[in-house]
Design a protein around this motif. Sequence first.
Motif, PDB file in Angstrom:
ATOM      1  N   LYS A 113       0.828  -1.214   0.000  1.00 15.03           N
ATOM      2  CA  LYS A 113       0.000   0.000   0.000  1.00 15.03           C
ATOM      3  C   LYS A 113       0.860   1.261   0.000  1.00 15.03           C
ATOM      4  O   LYS A 113       0.588   2.212  -0.748  1.00 15.03           O
ATOM      5  N   ILE A 114       1.886   1.263   0.835  1.00 12.18           N
ATOM      6  CA  ILE A 114       2.768   2.436   0.914  1.00 12.18           C
ATOM      7  C   ILE A 114       3.439   2.699  -0.432  1.00 12.18           C
ATOM      8  O   ILE A 114       3.475   3.836  -0.927  1.00 12.18           O
ATOM      9  N   LEU A 115       3.972   1.635  -1.036  1.00  7.47           N
ATOM     10  CA  LEU A 115       4.644   1.791  -2.330  1.00  7.47           C
ATOM     11  C   LEU A 115       3.662   2.212  -3.416  1.00  7.47           C
ATOM     12  O   LEU A 115       3.971   3.072  -4.246  1.00  7.47           O
ATOM     13  N   ALA A 116       2.469   1.595  -3.436  1.00  5.82           N
ATOM     14  CA  ALA A 116       1.463   1.938  -4.444  1.00  5.82           C
ATOM     15  C   ALA A 116       1.048   3.402  -4.315  1.00  5.82           C
ATOM     16  O   ALA A 116       0.912   4.115  -5.313  1.00  5.82           O
ATOM     17  N   LEU A 117       0.871   3.858  -3.065  1.00  2.27           N
ATOM     18  CA  LEU A 117       0.492   5.254  -2.829  1.00  2.27           C
ATOM     19  C   LEU A 117       1.614   6.203  -3.243  1.00  2.27           C
ATOM     20  O   LEU A 117       1.370   7.254  -3.856  1.00  2.27           O
ATOM     21  N   ALA A 118       2.861   5.813  -2.947  1.00  3.81           N
ATOM     22  CA  ALA A 118       4.010   6.647  -3.323  1.00  3.81           C
ATOM     23  C   ALA A 118       4.126   6.749  -4.842  1.00  3.81           C
ATOM     24  O   ALA A 118       4.351   7.841  -5.386  1.00  3.81           O
ATOM     25  N   PHE A 119       3.966   5.614  -5.543  1.00  5.53           N
ATOM     26  CA  PHE A 119       4.018   5.632  -7.008  1.00  5.53           C
ATOM     27  C   PHE A 119       2.883   6.471  -7.587  1.00  5.53           C
ATOM     28  O   PHE A 119       3.074   7.208  -8.560  1.00  5.53           O
ATOM     29  N   THR A 120       1.690   6.349  -6.989  1.00  2.00           N
ATOM     30  CA  THR A 120       0.541   7.119  -7.474  1.00  2.00           C
ATOM     31  C   THR A 120       0.789   8.612  -7.339  1.00  2.00           C
ATOM     32  O   THR A 120       0.577   9.382  -8.288  1.00  2.00           O
ATOM     33  N   LEU A 121       1.236   9.036  -6.164  1.00  2.00           N
ATOM     34  CA  LEU A 121       1.499  10.452  -5.914  1.00  2.00           C
ATOM     35  C   LEU A 121       2.595  10.983  -6.832  1.00  2.00           C
ATOM     36  O   LEU A 121       2.457  12.058  -7.442  1.00  2.00           O
ATOM     37  N   PHE A 122       3.671  10.212  -6.943  1.00  2.00           N
ATOM     38  CA  PHE A 122       4.812  10.665  -7.746  1.00  2.00           C
ATOM     39  C   PHE A 122       4.446  10.750  -9.229  1.00  2.00           C
ATOM     40  O   PHE A 122       4.717  11.752  -9.896  1.00  2.00           O
ATOM     41  N   GLU A 123       3.814   9.693  -9.759  1.00  2.00           N
ATOM     42  CA  GLU A 123       3.476   9.666 -11.181  1.00  2.00           C
ATOM     43  C   GLU A 123       2.421  10.722 -11.514  1.00  2.00           C
ATOM     44  O   GLU A 123       2.479  11.353 -12.576  1.00  2.00           O
ATOM     45  N   ALA A 124       1.463  10.924 -10.608  1.00  2.00           N
ATOM     46  CA  ALA A 124       0.446  11.959 -10.822  1.00  2.00           C
ATOM     47  C   ALA A 124       1.093  13.340 -10.874  1.00  2.00           C
ATOM     48  O   ALA A 124       0.770  14.165 -11.746  1.00  2.00           O
ATOM     49  N   ALA A 125       2.003  13.597  -9.945  1.00  2.00           N
ATOM     50  CA  ALA A 125       2.686  14.895  -9.919  1.00  2.00           C
ATOM     51  C   ALA A 125       3.505  15.115 -11.189  1.00  2.00           C
ATOM     52  O   ALA A 125       3.485  16.208 -11.781  1.00  2.00           O
ATOM     53  N   VAL A 126       4.214  14.073 -11.629  1.00  2.00           N
ATOM     54  CA  VAL A 126       5.036  14.198 -12.836  1.00  2.00           C
ATOM     55  C   VAL A 126       4.164  14.447 -14.063  1.00  2.00           C
ATOM     56  O   VAL A 126       4.480  15.290 -14.913  1.00  2.00           O
ATOM     57  N   LEU A 127       3.041  13.720 -14.154  1.00  2.00           N
ATOM     58  CA  LEU A 127       2.128  13.892 -15.289  1.00  2.00           C
ATOM     59  C   LEU A 127       1.611  15.325 -15.379  1.00  2.00           C
ATOM     60  O   LEU A 127       1.574  15.926 -16.452  1.00  2.00           O
ATOM     61  N   VAL A 128       1.202  15.872 -14.230  1.00  2.00           N
ATOM     62  CA  VAL A 128       0.586  17.199 -14.218  1.00  2.00           C
ATOM     63  C   VAL A 128       1.640  18.295 -14.394  1.00  2.00           C
ATOM     64  O   VAL A 128       1.471  19.216 -15.208  1.00  2.00           O
ATOM     65  N   ILE A 129       2.729  18.205 -13.664  1.00  2.00           N
ATOM     66  CA  ILE A 129       3.757  19.253 -13.724  1.00  2.00           C
ATOM     67  C   ILE A 129       4.429  19.297 -15.090  1.00  2.00           C
ATOM     68  O   ILE A 129       4.778  20.376 -15.598  1.00  2.00           O
ATOM     69  N   SER A 130       4.589  18.114 -15.724  1.00  2.00           N
ATOM     70  CA  SER A 130       5.225  18.075 -17.046  1.00  2.00           C
ATOM     71  C   SER A 130       4.290  18.551 -18.154  1.00  2.00           C
ATOM     72  O   SER A 130       4.731  18.780 -19.277  1.00  2.00           O
ATOM     73  N   LEU A 158      -6.555  10.148  -5.285  1.00  7.05           N
ATOM     74  CA  LEU A 158      -7.786   9.583  -4.712  1.00  7.05           C
ATOM     75  C   LEU A 158      -8.220   8.352  -5.502  1.00  7.05           C
ATOM     76  O   LEU A 158      -8.612   7.333  -4.912  1.00  7.05           O
ATOM     77  N   GLY A 159      -8.144   8.438  -6.818  1.00  3.07           N
ATOM     78  CA  GLY A 159      -8.473   7.277  -7.654  1.00  3.07           C
ATOM     79  C   GLY A 159      -7.564   6.097  -7.359  1.00  3.07           C
ATOM     80  O   GLY A 159      -8.025   4.949  -7.294  1.00  3.07           O
ATOM     81  N   GLY A 160      -6.265   6.367  -7.159  1.00  2.00           N
ATOM     82  CA  GLY A 160      -5.320   5.300  -6.829  1.00  2.00           C
ATOM     83  C   GLY A 160      -5.641   4.644  -5.501  1.00  2.00           C
ATOM     84  O   GLY A 160      -5.576   3.413  -5.366  1.00  2.00           O
ATOM     85  N   ILE A 161      -6.015   5.452  -4.490  1.00  3.70           N
ATOM     86  CA  ILE A 161      -6.372   4.911  -3.174  1.00  3.70           C
ATOM     87  C   ILE A 161      -7.622   4.048  -3.277  1.00  3.70           C
ATOM     88  O   ILE A 161      -7.708   2.961  -2.678  1.00  3.70           O
ATOM     89  N   ILE A 162      -8.613   4.521  -4.044  1.00  2.87           N
ATOM     90  CA  ILE A 162      -9.848   3.744  -4.220  1.00  2.87           C
ATOM     91  C   ILE A 162      -9.547   2.390  -4.859  1.00  2.87           C
ATOM     92  O   ILE A 162     -10.081   1.354  -4.434  1.00  2.87           O
ATOM     93  N   ILE A 163      -8.665   2.380  -5.864  1.00  4.64           N
ATOM     94  CA  ILE A 163      -8.292   1.121  -6.524  1.00  4.64           C
ATOM     95  C   ILE A 163      -7.647   0.156  -5.529  1.00  4.64           C
ATOM     96  O   ILE A 163      -7.928  -1.048  -5.530  1.00  4.64           O
ATOM     97  N   ILE A 164      -6.760   0.678  -4.673  1.00  2.42           N
ATOM     98  CA  ILE A 164      -6.081  -0.156  -3.670  1.00  2.42           C
ATOM     99  C   ILE A 164      -7.099  -0.862  -2.783  1.00  2.42           C
ATOM    100  O   ILE A 164      -7.009  -2.078  -2.533  1.00  2.42           O
ATOM    101  N   TYR A 165      -8.087  -0.109  -2.311  1.00  2.10           N
ATOM    102  CA  TYR A 165      -9.053  -0.698  -1.380  1.00  2.10           C
ATOM    103  C   TYR A 165     -10.132  -1.505  -2.091  1.00  2.10           C
ATOM    104  O   TYR A 165     -10.673  -2.464  -1.503  1.00  2.10           O
ATOM    105  N   LEU A 166     -10.456  -1.169  -3.325  1.00  2.00           N
ATOM    106  CA  LEU A 166     -11.371  -2.025  -4.087  1.00  2.00           C
ATOM    107  C   LEU A 166     -10.744  -3.389  -4.321  1.00  2.00           C
ATOM    108  O   LEU A 166     -11.415  -4.429  -4.239  1.00  2.00           O
ATOM    109  N   ASP A 167      -9.431  -3.392  -4.609  1.00  2.00           N
ATOM    110  CA  ASP A 167      -8.711  -4.654  -4.778  1.00  2.00           C
ATOM    111  C   ASP A 167      -8.770  -5.485  -3.498  1.00  2.00           C
ATOM    112  O   ASP A 167      -8.983  -6.703  -3.536  1.00  2.00           O
TER     113      ASP A 167
END
Length: 470
Positions: A113-130, A158-167
């Motif tokens: 969960k920690i890694l998935a959340l970290a990847f979600t936050l990082f990739e989301a930030a990179v997508l938007v900032i770039s 938020l979408g990434g967190i929802i996916i984690i818990y739906l899984d």
Amino acid sequence: MSFQKILQNLPSVAKPSKTLSFKQKLKWTALPLIAFFILGEVALFGLEPGAAGGDIFGSLRAILATSFGTVLTLGIGPLVMGSIILQLLNGAGVFKFDMSTPEGKATYQGAQKILALAFTLFEAAVLVISGQIASSALLAASKGLFFANSIVIAQIVLGGIIIIYLDEVVSKWGFSSGISLFIAGGVSLEIITRSLDPFRLGPGQPINGAIPAFISSLVEGSIQFIRVHPNDMLALFATIIVFVVTMYAQTMKVEIPISYGRIRGFARRYPLPLVYASNMPVIFIAALIANLNFWVAMLNKAGINLLGYFDPAGGAHGFIFYISPYTSFAKDLIQTNVGALDLLHAFTYFTVVVLGSIMFSKLWVGISGTNSKALAEKLVNSGMQIPGFRTDTRVIEKVLDRYIPSLTVLGGAFVGALAAIAEFSGALGGGTGVLLTVGIIYQLYQEIASEQLMEMHPAIRGFLGEGGLI
């Protein structure tokens, strides 16, 4: 409190306090799937109109359950990537997770969960900032660029967190797992759309669906079995062939005779499937390639072409081109439109997928508790034995070692080769997507059949334990 305790005590979905009925499990499988489809239609608030600059996941979109420009922009990618990192760390001995204990499982799930959340936050930030997903210029002008970007990033996270818990809901309360369910749902929807969509892609554009387009060509007096558009009858027939071959592969097994020590005459055969690690290795290698696509696209935005680059039309060049799926290889061969670079592309992609599948197959068998030692303990704890051998975990483990390590490697190579060839065929939904979906549906059918059997005969559940040996 130690970091391990923190991982074990992260918010999680509670396990059911009692055995769920078949209808209850079916409900908790269907509801998350419906929620997944709904979330895939929820557009991100605060986006610049038309600013979701191209789907960087391309043909791997369905496999990763992504819907670019929506709440599910990253899909299951971060969750799968987190699993890959944990498997590599566990395989290298950096971290060890004892999956035979509740504490070890809780630690693994918390780290995932920690890694998935970290990847979600990082990739989301990179997508938007770039600027790959650009926030609204109007919102940025009125509230500031930081606020506008933060709003978009927060929705993707938020979408990434929802996916984690739906899984987690599906894994504990339903059938199969959320990851598998979302892949099957996404690929099935894409196959239906690409087969039956009667609408044109735009003014003067061809009909999208393969079957309506073929019927239209018949009416017009020009049979178009193969066309420039990827959705054609060749792709449809390739999908059917991949489906049939994958179904046949799922039935290939090595059977080991076992008996129940407490009841004389009770004997059966324990099946070890050829695709022993299931389709998980292919999911992992597809996620790895998709993440490489992501990083290449982001590096391109920064002016760095280290692993290749994407042109304005989305075409890949350089290293990333050779490890990307070659979905038109079969069509190019038929039309004798294959050059030396195309053959190199096909060979490189095939080699990467096969070797990657073997590696992830070995890692998955170790981390998922399906290796020889874990299976031997399961058989002994269930009162089973192999005729002619002592009922001892170490003895049974040695017997299983004759089969499982070989099946792990052979099964990984087989499913990797099948996935690569399926991609070459240009099957609707992606060759790998069809392969995964067939495997997921087959395993789901087996799980449902097992659950129905145990519900009709409750004594079997107590006899074999929850989940049984099926």
